[in-house]
Design a protein around this motif. Structure first.
Motif, PDB file in Angstrom:
ATOM      1  N   LEU A   1      51.455  20.668  27.043  1.00 64.40           N
ATOM      2  CA  LEU A   1      52.087  20.733  25.737  1.00 64.40           C
ATOM      3  C   LEU A   1      53.568  20.363  25.907  1.00 64.40           C
ATOM      4  O   LEU A   1      54.303  21.046  26.610  1.00 64.40           O
ATOM      5  CB  LEU A   1      51.950  22.133  25.150  1.00 64.40           C
ATOM      6  N   VAL A   2      53.979  19.243  25.282  1.00 62.94           N
ATOM      7  CA  VAL A   2      55.341  18.730  25.449  1.00 62.94           C
ATOM      8  C   VAL A   2      56.168  18.808  24.171  1.00 62.94           C
ATOM      9  O   VAL A   2      57.354  18.489  24.189  1.00 62.94           O
ATOM     10  CB  VAL A   2      55.347  17.280  25.979  1.00 62.94           C
ATOM     11  N   GLY A   3      55.555  19.200  23.059  1.00 67.17           N
ATOM     12  CA  GLY A   3      56.296  19.282  21.812  1.00 67.17           C
ATOM     13  C   GLY A   3      55.582  20.110  20.771  1.00 67.17           C
ATOM     14  O   GLY A   3      54.364  20.298  20.838  1.00 67.17           O
TER      15      GLY A   3
ATOM     16  N   ASP B   1      47.603  27.893  21.266  1.00 65.44           N
ATOM     17  CA  ASP B   1      48.810  27.197  21.723  1.00 65.44           C
ATOM     18  C   ASP B   1      50.032  28.112  21.766  1.00 65.44           C
ATOM     19  O   ASP B   1      51.058  27.742  22.349  1.00 65.44           O
ATOM     20  CB  ASP B   1      49.151  26.017  20.796  1.00 65.44           C
ATOM     21  N   GLY B   2      49.968  29.258  21.138  1.00 62.14           N
ATOM     22  CA  GLY B   2      51.126  30.143  20.988  1.00 62.14           C
ATOM     23  C   GLY B   2      51.912  30.411  22.257  1.00 62.14           C
ATOM     24  O   GLY B   2      53.129  30.216  22.279  1.00 62.14           O
ATOM     25  N   PRO B   3      51.274  30.855  23.347  1.00 61.30           N
ATOM     26  CA  PRO B   3      52.048  31.138  24.560  1.00 61.30           C
ATOM     27  C   PRO B   3      52.758  29.905  25.124  1.00 61.30           C
ATOM     28  O   PRO B   3      53.918  29.998  25.545  1.00 61.30           O
ATOM     29  CB  PRO B   3      50.985  31.668  25.539  1.00 61.30           C
ATOM     30  N   ALA B   4      52.111  28.759  25.113  1.00 63.75           N
ATOM     31  CA  ALA B   4      52.750  27.536  25.613  1.00 63.75           C
ATOM     32  C   ALA B   4      53.919  27.133  24.718  1.00 63.75           C
ATOM     33  O   ALA B   4      54.955  26.663  25.210  1.00 63.75           O
ATOM     34  CB  ALA B   4      51.733  26.398  25.712  1.00 63.75           C
ATOM     35  N   ILE B   5      53.784  27.315  23.415  1.00 62.23           N
ATOM     36  CA  ILE B   5      54.877  26.988  22.496  1.00 62.23           C
ATOM     37  C   ILE B   5      56.063  27.923  22.731  1.00 62.23           C
ATOM     38  O   ILE B   5      57.214  27.489  22.750  1.00 62.23           O
ATOM     39  CB  ILE B   5      54.387  27.031  21.034  1.00 62.23           C
TER      40      ILE B   5
ATOM     41  N   ALA C   1      52.327  18.334  20.396  1.00 61.32           N
ATOM     42  CA  ALA C   1      52.210  17.061  21.112  1.00 61.32           C
ATOM     43  C   ALA C   1      51.802  17.379  22.550  1.00 61.32           C
ATOM     44  O   ALA C   1      52.384  18.257  23.187  1.00 61.32           O
ATOM     45  CB  ALA C   1      53.532  16.311  21.087  1.00 61.32           C
ATOM     46  N   LEU C   2      50.801  16.656  23.013  1.00 59.85           N
ATOM     47  CA  LEU C   2      50.319  16.856  24.379  1.00 59.85           C
ATOM     48  C   LEU C   2      50.307  15.546  25.146  1.00 59.85           C
ATOM     49  O   LEU C   2      49.969  14.501  24.587  1.00 59.85           O
ATOM     50  CB  LEU C   2      48.896  17.439  24.377  1.00 59.85           C
TER      51      LEU C   2
END
Length: 168
Positions: free
Chosen positions: A59-61, A15-19, A53-54
């Motif tokens: 990924l929205v949160g 998830d790192g890059p999307a975060i 949160a997806l």
């Protein structure tokens, strides 16, 4: 407004890059100069206390918690809590907060601090840190420096300069 098919789950390593993209959209490049980021420099967050949160696969949160110390006393630093601006006002941040704080309590942690909007965080039990108890490694508005005691006595025994700690 239609209900979201929202899933809150523990953060995955991929998830790192999307975060990071989410943080850039929500906070911009100036985020690296703020005092809370100094507490995260060179220290990983705690995966068992960090959630995403997806909506579908989007990924929205995200909320992350990292380790810190005040003197020899361990504590947690919450942040950043980030919600995609196009999804504000839908309870995503509150859901992430509950998941993260529940995990911290279940893990036996004593104290969580953050720098944030007091009217938002007081609903989760956060209160301003009394003057003279803790000092952050940079300037901060005292009204935005908040803490939440997870185990009895943690606030009373935690004093001093807050510094980064290595993840356990």
């Amino acid at each position: 407004m239609s209900p979201l098919s929202l899933v809150i789950r523990p953060e995955h390593p991929d998830d790192g890059p999307a975060i990071e993209r989410l943080h850039a959209r929500a906070f911009g490049p100036g985020r690296f100069a703020r005092t809370p980021y100094r507490l995260r420099e060179g220290v990983g967050h705690l995966p068992d206390l960090s959630f995403t949160a997806l909506v579908g696969t989007y990924l929205v949160g995200s909320v992350r918690i990292g380790p810190a110390l005040a003197g020899a006393e361990p504590l947690l630093v919450l942040g950043p809590l980030t919600v995609d601006p196009s999804f504000d006002g839908r309870g995503i941040g509150a859901g992430l907060m509950r998941a993260s704080l529940d995990a911290a309590r279940a893990g036996g942690h004593g104290l969580v601090i953050l720098v944030g909007d007091a009217p938002y965080y007081t609903r989760f039990g956060f209160t301003p840190v009394p003057p003279g108890h803790l000092t952050l490694p940079g300037p901060v508005d005292p009204a935005r420096f908040l803490w939440l005691e997870l185990t009895a006595g943690a606030c009373a025994r935690t004093r001093g300069n807050v510094a980064v700690a290595l993840a356990r």
